[in-house]
Design an enzyme around this catalytic site. Sequence first.
Site, PDB file in Angstrom:
ATOM      1  N   LEU A 100      19.332  45.753  -7.913  1.00  0.00           N
ATOM      2  CA  LEU A 100      19.461  45.198  -9.268  1.00  0.00           C
ATOM      3  C   LEU A 100      18.657  45.998 -10.297  1.00  0.00           C
ATOM      4  CD1 LEU A 100      19.368  41.398  -8.391  1.00  0.00           C
ATOM      5  CD2 LEU A 100      21.243  42.546  -9.546  1.00  0.00           C
ATOM      6  N   SER A 102      15.351  47.005 -10.330  1.00  0.00           N
ATOM      7  CA  SER A 102      14.022  46.514 -10.728  1.00  0.00           C
ATOM      8  C   SER A 102      13.109  47.655 -11.203  1.00  0.00           C
ATOM      9  CB  SER A 102      13.362  45.749  -9.583  1.00  0.00           C
ATOM     10  OG  SER A 102      13.078  46.612  -8.517  1.00  0.00           O
ATOM     11  N   ASP A 146      21.269  53.769 -13.608  1.00  0.00           N
ATOM     12  CA  ASP A 146      20.440  52.556 -13.659  1.00  0.00           C
ATOM     13  C   ASP A 146      19.689  52.465 -14.986  1.00  0.00           C
ATOM     14  OD1 ASP A 146      21.306  52.351 -11.079  1.00  0.00           O
ATOM     15  OD2 ASP A 146      19.328  52.065 -10.184  1.00  0.00           O
TER      16      ASP A 146
HETATM   17  C1  MEV Z   1      21.843  53.273  -7.262  1.00  0.00           C
HETATM   18  O1  MEV Z   1      21.754  52.113  -8.080  1.00  0.00           O
HETATM   19  C2  MEV Z   1      23.162  53.957  -7.458  1.00  0.00           C
HETATM   20  C3  MEV Z   1      23.387  55.240  -6.673  1.00  0.00           C
HETATM   21  O2  MEV Z   1      24.652  55.748  -7.094  1.00  0.00           O
HETATM   22  C4  MEV Z   1      22.295  56.252  -6.922  1.00  0.00           C
HETATM   23  C5  MEV Z   1      22.305  56.798  -8.336  1.00  0.00           C
HETATM   24  O3  MEV Z   1      23.310  56.686  -9.048  1.00  0.00           O
HETATM   25  O4  MEV Z   1      21.281  57.394  -8.729  1.00  0.00           O
HETATM   26  C6  MEV Z   1      23.459  54.981  -5.177  1.00  0.00           C
END
Ligand code: MEV
Length: 307
Positions: A100, A102, A146
């Site tokens: 999520l 964090s 993210d």
């Molecule tokens: C992580 O939330 C998502 C991934 O695609 C890694 C990234 O985009 O940096 C697994």
Amino acid sequence: MKASAPGKIILFGEHAVVYSRPALAVPVNQVKVEVDISDSAQPGIWIHAPIIGLQAELTTLPSNHPIASVILWAMQHLGIFPRPNISITIESTIPVASGLGSGAAVSVALVRALSSFFSHPLKNQQINDLVYETEKLYHGTPSGIDNTVITYNMPVFYLKDKPIETFKVGKPFTIVIGDTGIPAPTKESVGDVRRLWLRDPNRFESIFNEVAQISTMARHFIESGRPELLGELMDQNHEFLQELTVSSPELDALVLAARQAGAQGAKLSGGGRGGNMIALVDSASAESVAQALLSAGAKRTIITEIK
Ligand code: MEV
């Protein structure tokens, strides 16, 4: 001075996004990080983060500590010198390592709070760039999705190294998030996918291309108000994530339980091997799908409307 940042969930395209394919992510405002900064009588920069049992003065932490490094980078960027005497409190309702976001949310809220406290306003783009630099320090090769969705707090169609593109939701839809309760080792799963890709680039490039098509179609269905068509795309995306070796028995069990309880589709979300899965539901069956996920081993669920 308070600042906050939401959680996030990836709807489509995780992992492929690291290889410059598009992915869709949305903020999750049911959970958030709050940072409060105040002047302090004690010398130094004191950090209180009860969620991770941290109570320390900045200089006693290793400089590569995720929270310390964000504060150091932000202060350098904001030109704050000499070091002030302040107290920083970090509260969070976002489960750690659950997919999520964090870590990125702590960083975004910290940078925002520091920039307000020192009356040095930063634009979203500056916050996003700064947090991305710190994400790179402890995540290996993050795509930047993210920090982007969390900074802008809007649905994002994300392409690495491209200007941010948001998307409109033609018709709201409901997602149930199920948490395996197992920490998602994102750095490790991203590293493993990289090793597989290096060994057999043709095979993995073609998986990433398939996933890119799924993300692009999903955006189209969301914008044109046909979210009921997303379920099948979720199922397909989950299969590709299994091929990338980032699912796990626990995630597969939750995905299956959601489908059996009437979800229109389901997939893991985020780095995988732990963390969260998501299921598309009609609002009437959200509660029963959430219940089925708990019975199948989920540690917690969140029902969220994407709008
Ligand atoms: C992580 O939330 C998502 C991934 O695609 C890694 C990234 O985009 O940096 C697994």
